[in-house]
Design a protein around this motif. Structure first.
Motif, PDB file in Angstrom:
ATOM      1  N   ASP A   1       0.701  -1.226  -0.062  1.00  0.00           N
ATOM      2  CA  ASP A   1      -0.014   0.138   0.159  1.00  0.00           C
ATOM      3  C   ASP A   1       0.752   1.365   0.114  1.00  0.00           C
ATOM      4  O   ASP A   1       1.307   1.530   1.050  1.00  0.00           O
ATOM      5  CB  ASP A   1      -0.879  -0.129   1.216  1.00  0.00           C
ATOM      6  N   ILE A   2       1.163   1.835  -1.278  1.00  0.00           N
ATOM      7  CA  ILE A   2       2.113   2.883  -1.386  1.00  0.00           C
ATOM      8  C   ILE A   2       1.769   4.103  -0.498  1.00  0.00           C
ATOM      9  O   ILE A   2       2.398   4.887  -0.063  1.00  0.00           O
ATOM     10  CB  ILE A   2       1.951   3.188  -2.754  1.00  0.00           C
ATOM     11  N   ARG A   3       0.504   4.417  -0.555  1.00  0.00           N
ATOM     12  CA  ARG A   3      -0.061   5.474   0.233  1.00  0.00           C
ATOM     13  C   ARG A   3       0.052   5.209   1.584  1.00  0.00           C
ATOM     14  O   ARG A   3       0.586   6.275   2.312  1.00  0.00           O
ATOM     15  CB  ARG A   3      -1.555   5.574  -0.063  1.00  0.00           C
ATOM     16  N   ALA A   4      -0.255   4.258   2.127  1.00  0.00           N
ATOM     17  CA  ALA A   4       0.067   3.851   3.659  1.00  0.00           C
ATOM     18  C   ALA A   4       1.696   4.103   4.065  1.00  0.00           C
ATOM     19  O   ALA A   4       2.120   4.622   5.032  1.00  0.00           O
ATOM     20  CB  ALA A   4      -0.268   2.496   4.097  1.00  0.00           C
ATOM     21  N   GLU A   5       2.218   3.593   3.181  1.00  0.00           N
ATOM     22  CA  GLU A   5       3.941   3.725   3.334  1.00  0.00           C
ATOM     23  C   GLU A   5       4.532   5.101   3.232  1.00  0.00           C
ATOM     24  O   GLU A   5       5.181   5.413   4.060  1.00  0.00           O
ATOM     25  CB  GLU A   5       4.690   2.978   2.057  1.00  0.00           C
ATOM     26  N   ARG A   6       3.759   5.763   2.417  1.00  0.00           N
ATOM     27  CA  ARG A   6       4.223   7.338   2.618  1.00  0.00           C
ATOM     28  C   ARG A   6       3.949   8.110   3.763  1.00  0.00           C
ATOM     29  O   ARG A   6       4.406   8.892   4.158  1.00  0.00           O
ATOM     30  CB  ARG A   6       3.696   7.878   1.255  1.00  0.00           C
ATOM     31  N   ILE A   7       2.907   7.640   4.144  1.00  0.00           N
ATOM     32  CA  ILE A   7       2.059   8.318   5.492  1.00  0.00           C
ATOM     33  C   ILE A   7       3.043   7.946   6.562  1.00  0.00           C
ATOM     34  O   ILE A   7       3.535   8.362   7.456  1.00  0.00           O
ATOM     35  CB  ILE A   7       0.754   7.805   5.759  1.00  0.00           C
ATOM     36  N   GLY A   8       3.363   6.605   6.521  1.00  0.00           N
ATOM     37  CA  GLY A   8       4.493   6.320   7.589  1.00  0.00           C
ATOM     38  C   GLY A   8       5.620   6.988   7.398  1.00  0.00           C
ATOM     39  O   GLY A   8       6.256   7.184   8.708  1.00  0.00           O
ATOM     40  N   GLN A   9       6.159   7.068   6.134  1.00  0.00           N
ATOM     41  CA  GLN A   9       7.458   8.024   6.217  1.00  0.00           C
ATOM     42  C   GLN A   9       7.258   9.527   6.542  1.00  0.00           C
ATOM     43  O   GLN A   9       8.213   9.938   7.419  1.00  0.00           O
ATOM     44  CB  GLN A   9       8.036   7.849   4.795  1.00  0.00           C
ATOM     45  N   LEU A  10       6.021   9.960   6.556  1.00  0.00           N
ATOM     46  CA  LEU A  10       5.749  11.286   6.757  1.00  0.00           C
ATOM     47  C   LEU A  10       5.673  11.392   8.502  1.00  0.00           C
ATOM     48  O   LEU A  10       6.474  12.282   8.924  1.00  0.00           O
ATOM     49  CB  LEU A  10       4.584  11.647   6.272  1.00  0.00           C
ATOM     50  N   SER A  11       5.203  10.333   8.917  1.00  0.00           N
ATOM     51  CA  SER A  11       5.178  10.163  10.215  1.00  0.00           C
ATOM     52  C   SER A  11       6.412  10.056  11.152  1.00  0.00           C
ATOM     53  O   SER A  11       6.736  10.777  12.268  1.00  0.00           O
ATOM     54  CB  SER A  11       4.358   9.011  10.812  1.00  0.00           C
ATOM     55  N   GLU A  12       7.432   9.604  10.579  1.00  0.00           N
ATOM     56  CA  GLU A  12       8.568   9.623  11.037  1.00  0.00           C
ATOM     57  C   GLU A  12       9.371  10.989  11.247  1.00  0.00           C
ATOM     58  O   GLU A  12      10.142  11.293  12.197  1.00  0.00           O
ATOM     59  CB  GLU A  12       9.443   8.708  10.426  1.00  0.00           C
ATOM     60  N   LEU A  13       8.931  11.895  10.248  1.00  0.00           N
ATOM     61  CA  LEU A  13       9.429  13.234  10.179  1.00  0.00           C
ATOM     62  C   LEU A  13       8.458  14.248  11.167  1.00  0.00           C
ATOM     63  O   LEU A  13       9.034  14.990  11.749  1.00  0.00           O
ATOM     64  CB  LEU A  13       9.703  13.697   8.795  1.00  0.00           C
ATOM     65  N   PHE A  14       7.308  14.079  10.902  1.00  0.00           N
ATOM     66  CA  PHE A  14       6.297  14.843  11.569  1.00  0.00           C
ATOM     67  C   PHE A  14       5.166  14.212  12.220  1.00  0.00           C
ATOM     68  O   PHE A  14       4.254  14.206  11.765  1.00  0.00           O
ATOM     69  CB  PHE A  14       5.628  15.869  10.388  1.00  0.00           C
ATOM     70  N   LEU A  15       5.475  13.652  13.405  1.00  0.00           N
ATOM     71  CA  LEU A  15       4.592  12.760  13.991  1.00  0.00           C
ATOM     72  C   LEU A  15       3.426  13.350  14.249  1.00  0.00           C
ATOM     73  O   LEU A  15       2.364  12.931  14.535  1.00  0.00           O
ATOM     74  CB  LEU A  15       5.178  12.089  15.486  1.00  0.00           C
ATOM     75  N   GLU A  16       3.661  15.080  14.854  1.00  0.00           N
ATOM     76  CA  GLU A  16       2.362  15.601  15.293  1.00  0.00           C
ATOM     77  C   GLU A  16       1.532  15.990  13.914  1.00  0.00           C
ATOM     78  O   GLU A  16       0.399  16.298  14.478  1.00  0.00           O
ATOM     79  CB  GLU A  16       3.020  17.006  15.860  1.00  0.00           C
ATOM     80  N   ALA A  17       1.855  15.699  13.035  1.00  0.00           N
ATOM     81  CA  ALA A  17       0.909  15.917  11.921  1.00  0.00           C
ATOM     82  C   ALA A  17      -0.067  14.617  11.339  1.00  0.00           C
ATOM     83  O   ALA A  17      -0.674  14.780  10.661  1.00  0.00           O
ATOM     84  CB  ALA A  17       1.622  16.245  10.526  1.00  0.00           C
ATOM     85  N   ILE A  18       0.216  13.503  11.992  1.00  0.00           N
ATOM     86  CA  ILE A  18      -0.406  12.605  11.977  1.00  0.00           C
ATOM     87  C   ILE A  18      -1.646  12.445  13.161  1.00  0.00           C
ATOM     88  O   ILE A  18      -1.309  12.104  14.051  1.00  0.00           O
ATOM     89  CB  ILE A  18       0.296  11.139  11.899  1.00  0.00           C
TER      90      ILE A  18
END
Length: 640
Positions: free
Chosen positions: A22-39
């Motif tokens: 699930d490429i969308r879920a993977e990208r959200i996961g990558q984003l969460s590593e940098l900006f956890l507060e935005a998830i």
């Protein structure tokens, strides 16, 4: 005392993965590593992300952007996981058990999604020759609701209503948009597959050159552009062609990262003529030590202005024509090392009306390459490529195949011979890329391997290809690879078996075909009555589709768990009562064991002696609660 059965085994077991990543879920996961507060609740809170980024958010109404009619649809299909699988076809392969080369028959977008987990960051070079969008090219008719269903209809594996094999005529109103919508998701996944030191090369003509460059900038980043290579096609332009005609093809090259170094290419016969001098080390020629051309003055690099001692003990400075102060090619420390290594040669030359000693730097022929020019006039044209292809295949089965020499030159620039580089071509066509890899490996004892992907696009009913028995373009490509392998083997006949390579030459390829999953597809429940839900859930007690085959299912599990298509499957010997296989990915050096029997005996589990680092896959119904709980504590357990 009876052993207490843990009640939490369901938390310890995992279900097998039933779709591609699930490429969308993977990208959200990558984003969460940098900006956890935005998830927030599994999604992205854009207000929080905006706050986190502060002044780096460009929210101006007028700003540079690239879009087209259908871009959101392209993103949507990119984000839709594939529920398909790849099925091996050993009878259509060559040396299936040993080879690392792969040919995949199927829609390349579905295939790329299935390769995503297995080959993420593993591909050294990608070359593609996509449809040029001439109006007659086959354009992949992506069905955003169900891409696999579209593919099955296209290939006659399902009944289809209407003619799905369509071209992309300019009268469609969205001529360029349809082409960009087709290209965008494929290029996006392609970038994810590249190694950090990888590069992609895309052939195109002038019709879509501008659009291709913009979409490549959008996906790969403008800073990663390596340039545009121009190749004369060697074809004459007709009188009715309009404009200036089209006698050139273009090759756009992009790197994964900005620090990519373009590889050198072997010297031509004309280049080697300069290496006329010879010493104990080999053939060489020389360039003068003084820098010439742009930035050659002393003030440009003052530390490179210093005296050097000539054979007559005089001091020589880098003085240019007319007496201006120039500079040497290198600093004084480097020069002293060149002298120590016997890389400086002195010659008496006529300067300022008299003979003077002047220094030159030696350049040896051995291992010498040159930086490639963007104008490739030294490779054969399309006419020669067509003739060579006809000679190999005995018929003119394919119009304007890419020249082998052209592909070999690109491969030599982007790969190394002895590092097992993977080269991917997901618009394989007549398999020129695969042909080139096999020949280059023979020439430089290389161990590169190819992954070729081709849609089984039907050949025209009245075409020479159809008359010769080739129903699809994919069949032509596979046969070409077989004939190249046969030719290389024939070249070896009668020759001494001299061992000049560390690993055996790979003269084979595995064939896989895109197919429906072995898992039942979830279609939902239209009726709202409880009985309808119960009936549907009962249907999914066994998640496997009717008629499933063990080999097909093993490969599906392996692919979706991230194992490569060169994995080895071996039956575990010495077991009684159950059939267990070990799947091993030689590149990742990881393996798992799988049993698809309806019931797994305790004796089998005891004999396997699984540990906490072992992955074991079996059917959920094959274990009772107690066995599943105990096994989940013993190893990593995944169930179907």
């Amino acid at each position: 005392m009876k052993q207490k059965t843990p009640t939490s085994h369901k938390k310890k077991t995992e279900p097998v993965i039933k779709t591609s990543a699930d490429i969308r879920a993977e990208r959200i996961g990558q984003l969460s590593e940098l900006f956890l507060e935005a998830i927030s609740e599994g999604g992205v809170d854009f207000e929080r992300l905006r706050a986190a980024l502060g002044g780096f958010v460009d929210d101006r109404k007028e700003r540079y952007s690239f879009s087209w009619a259908g871009k959101q649809s392209a993103i949507r299909i990119l984000q839709t996981p594939s529920r398909a699988t790849l099925v091996p076809a050993p009878k259509e392969s060559e040396n299936f058990e040993e080879t690392g080369n792969i040919f995949i028959e199927g829609d390349n977008l579905e295939v790329l999604k299935l390769l995503y987990k297995s080959y993420f960051g593993r591909v050294k070079m990608i070359y593609i020759d996509p449809p040029y969008n001439t109006g007659n090219d086959f354009i992949y008719p992506d069905n955003f609701a169900d891409p696999l269903d579209t593919y099955l209809k296209l290939t006659g594996q399902k009944d289809a209503d209407g003619n799905l094999l369509t071209s992309n005529p300019e009268t469609s109103g969205r001529y360029h948009s349809a082409w960009l919508t087709m290209m965008y998701p494929r290029l996006f996944i392609a970038r994810q597959l590249l190694r950090e030191d990888g590069a992609i090369f895309v052939s195109i003509d002038d019709k879509e050159l501008a659009n291709l460059r913009i979409v490549m900038n959008d996906v790969f980043g403008e800073e990663n552009s390596l340039g545009i290579i121009v190749r004369p096609t060697g074809q004459t332009t007709g009188q009715d062609s309009g404009g200036f005609g089209a006698s050139f093809d273009y090759l756009l090259a992009y790197a994964k990262n900005p620090n990519y170094e373009v590889g050198g290419i072997p010297l031509s016969e004309k280049d080697t003529e300069r290496f006329a001098e010879k010493d104990a080390r080999g053939q060489f020629h020389y360039w003068q030590l003084r820098k010439t051309g742009k930035n050659d003055r002393r003030e440009d690099r003052p530390k490179m202005y210093y005296p050097v001692t000539a054979p007559d003990r005089t001091q020589v400075f880098p003085i240019g024509p007319g007496g201006y102060e120039s500079r040497w090619r290198c600093g004084q420390t480097t020069y002293e090392k060149l002298v120590k290594d016997d890389m400086i040669i002195w010659k008496q030359v006529q300067r300022n009306g008299r003979k003077e000693w002047w220094p030159y730097v030696k350049y040896y022929l051995e291992n010498r390459t040159k930086r490639p020019s963007p104008l490739w006039t030294d490779v054969e044209g399309s006419k020669k490529a067509t003739i060579d292809f006809k000679d190999l295949m005995d018929e003119k089965l394919f119009n304007n195949p890419k020249p082998v020499g052209f592909l070999k030159k690109a491969i030599l620039i982007a790969t190394e011979p002895d590092t097992e580089d993977v080269v991917l071509d997901f618009f394989s066509g007549s398999s020129t890329t695969a042909h080139s890899i096999l020949e280059i490996n023979r020439e430089d004892n290389g161990n590169r391997c190819f992954i070729a992907v081709q849609l089984p696009e039907p050949t025209p009913e009245d075409s020479p290809a159809r008359k010769a028995g080739f129903k699809t373009i994919a069949e032509i490509g596979k046969e070409r690879i077989r004939r190249v392998i046969k030719k290389l083997k024939k070249d070896d006949e009668g020759k001494l078996a001299l061992k000049t390579r560390e690993t055996p030459e790979d003269l084979g390829f595995r064939v896989f075909k895109l197919a429906e999953s072995s898992y039942k597809p979830w279609t939902g429940v239209e009726e709202k009555e409880p009985q309808a839900y119960l009936k549907t859930m009962d249907h999914f007690t066994d998640p496997l589709a009717p008629g499933w085959k063990p080999e097909k299912l093993i490969w599906e599990v392996a692919i979706k768990e991230g194992y490569g298509l060169n994995s080895r499957i071996e039956q575990v010997r010495g077991l009684k009562g159950n059939t267990v296989h070990t799947v091993t990915d030689p590149d990742k050096q990881q393996s798992f064991r799988i049993c698809l029997d309806g019931t797994i005996k305790k004796e089998t589990l005891k004999a396997l002696d699984l540990g906490k680092d072992d992955l074991f896959v079996c059917r959920d119904a094959a274990l009772d609660d107690e066995a599943a709980a105990n096994l989940a504590l013993q190893c990593r357990l995944k169930t179907i």
